[in-house]
Design a protein around this motif. Structure first.
Motif, short mmCIF file in Angstrom:
data_model
loop_
_atom_site.label_atom_id
_atom_site.label_comp_id
_atom_site.label_asym_id
_atom_site.label_seq_id
_atom_site.Cartn_x
_atom_site.Cartn_y
_atom_site.Cartn_z
N ASP A 136 0.82 -1.21 0.00
CA ASP A 136 0.00 0.00 0.00
C ASP A 136 0.86 1.26 0.00
O ASP A 136 0.49 2.27 -0.60
CB ASP A 136 -0.92 0.01 1.22
N ALA A 137 2.01 1.20 0.66
CA ALA A 137 2.91 2.36 0.74
C ALA A 137 3.81 2.48 -0.48
O ALA A 137 4.53 3.48 -0.62
CB ALA A 137 3.76 2.28 2.01
N ALA A 156 8.29 6.86 3.62
CA ALA A 156 7.26 5.83 3.56
C ALA A 156 7.69 4.58 4.32
O ALA A 156 6.89 3.96 5.04
CB ALA A 156 6.94 5.49 2.11
N LEU A 160 6.57 2.59 8.72
CA LEU A 160 6.18 1.21 8.96
C LEU A 160 7.02 0.61 10.08
O LEU A 160 8.17 0.99 10.28
CB LEU A 160 6.36 0.38 7.69
#
Length: 368
Positions: A136-137, A156, A160
């Motif tokens: 998704d990132a 990004a 996470l």
């Protein structure tokens, strides 16, 4: 040995593994070219410039070790000193855990962790929440070129959690994207300049970099993958992402090179012109503890008679004990034996069953 390599490459061209390839085997660079740059295209030339993808890792590792040798950093320096984005990482209790279960990491990410793929970031091998979050990132590892600049990619990734505590397990790829950015942060230069100073210039590598100069673009063959109807072009000849100018800061990306340049790199490494024996021996020695060699680290059997040094895989047992090397995702591969024999083969076909078969046969060209 050159005849054996030639025959192997011809057989795989005829079998449809790749349209063509350039390779060399021995202490000296004597490149041979077989096949064509593309199906129905012109003959592939020995000075072709290839997208070497993960064969970049060995070059980045040597550049980093040179900075360590020169006293600019140490292997155990926390990278947060130059990367505040990663100063307070969070970690999952296990790689498949929900993201909301993350907690503050108990130790910092170090330079050593990046060199050995043990930072906590890396390609996920199961359908976990973290893997989906990476997709998704837009930071999941893949065969396509990076689609954003270094800072956006790092931001990004930093958002996470880690899959594990730094130093406790091994996952592939992302540590070296971080390392590419780190090289520039440490020196205050662009990563290309760092590589020029530490590796390219002393080794005499004239055709290696993040992009191909426009006047040399005709030397860049197309890239392919195997599809249902045969070869499918994934990147064009003489154009696309790897032809200058770069679309954004590509410090986290991968290089283009030639067989002659990569041989020059490996020869300079072996001969001690890039890093001293202490660091060279560390590079080609297994740096991963047995407890970190988990079965789900990578593909099945990866750790059988194998380990990971600094930017390269190493053979720890069997007939080729002491060999080090690595591959690139578009069908490139190299190995270096303890006696100084260098083998390099470059195609431009995405990894798959037939290309992996070629690389497996390549590893067996020299027995004992």
């Amino acid at each position: 040995m050159s005849d054996a390599l030639h025959d192997l490459l011809v057989r795989h061209v005829e079998a449809g593994t790749m349209p063509g390839a350039v390779g060399t085997i021995g202490e000296d660079c004597e490149p041979i070219a077989v096949g064509r740059a593309a199906p129905g295209g012109p003959p592939l030339q020995t000075d072709a410039i290839f997208r070497i993808q993960s064969m970049t890792k060995a070059i980045s590792a040597v550049a980093t070790l040179r900075l360590v040798q020169d006293g600019m950093i140490t292997l155990d320096d926390p990278i947060a000193a130059w990367m505040p984005e990663l100063a307070e990482p969070r970690v999952l209790p296990h790689p498949d855990a929900p993201l909301e279960d993350s907690r503050p990491a108990q130790r910092p990410i170090t330079v050593r962790h990046l060199l050995t793929n043990q930072s906590g970031y890396g390609a996920m091998t199961s359908d976990s929440p973290l893997r989906q979050a990476m997709i998704d990132a837009g930071v999941e590892a893949g065969a396509e070129p990076v689609d954003r600049g270094a800072q956006d990619w790092l931001d990004a990734l930093a958002a996470l959690p880690l899959a594990f505590e730094p130093g406790e397990a091994w996952r592939y790829h992302h540590s070296f994207g971080i390392l590419g950015i780190l090289l520039g942060r440490i020196t205050g230069q662009h990563t290309q300049e760092v590589l020029d100073t530490t590796v390219f210039t002393p080794a005499g590598m004239r055709d290696t970099g993040f992009t191909v100069p426009k006047k040399q673009a005709h030397r860049l063959p197309p890239a392919f993958r195997h599809g249902a109807a045969g070869f499918e072009q994934s990147e064009p000849a003489g154009a696309g992402f790897y032809v200058e100018p770069a679309p954004f800061d590509v410090s986290h990306s991968e290089l283009v090179s030639t067989v002659a340049d990569y041989h020059a790199f490996l020869r300079a490494l072996i001969d001690g012109r890039l890093i001293d024996a202490e660091f060279r021996n560390g590079l080609r020695s297994d740096q991963v503890n047995a407890s970190a060699k988990q079965p789900d680290s990578f593909f099945p059997g990866f750790w059988e008679n194998g380990g990971w040094g600094y930017g390269v895989s190493v053979v720890t047992g069997g007939a080729h004990r002491g060999r080090f090397g690595w591959s690139g995702g578009l069908g490139t591969d190299f190995f270096v034996d303890p006696d100084g024999t260098i083998c390099i083969v470059m195609t431009q076909v995405e990894m798959g069953e037939s290309v992996l078969g070629l690389i497996g046969e390549l590893q067996g060209l020299r027995e004992g």
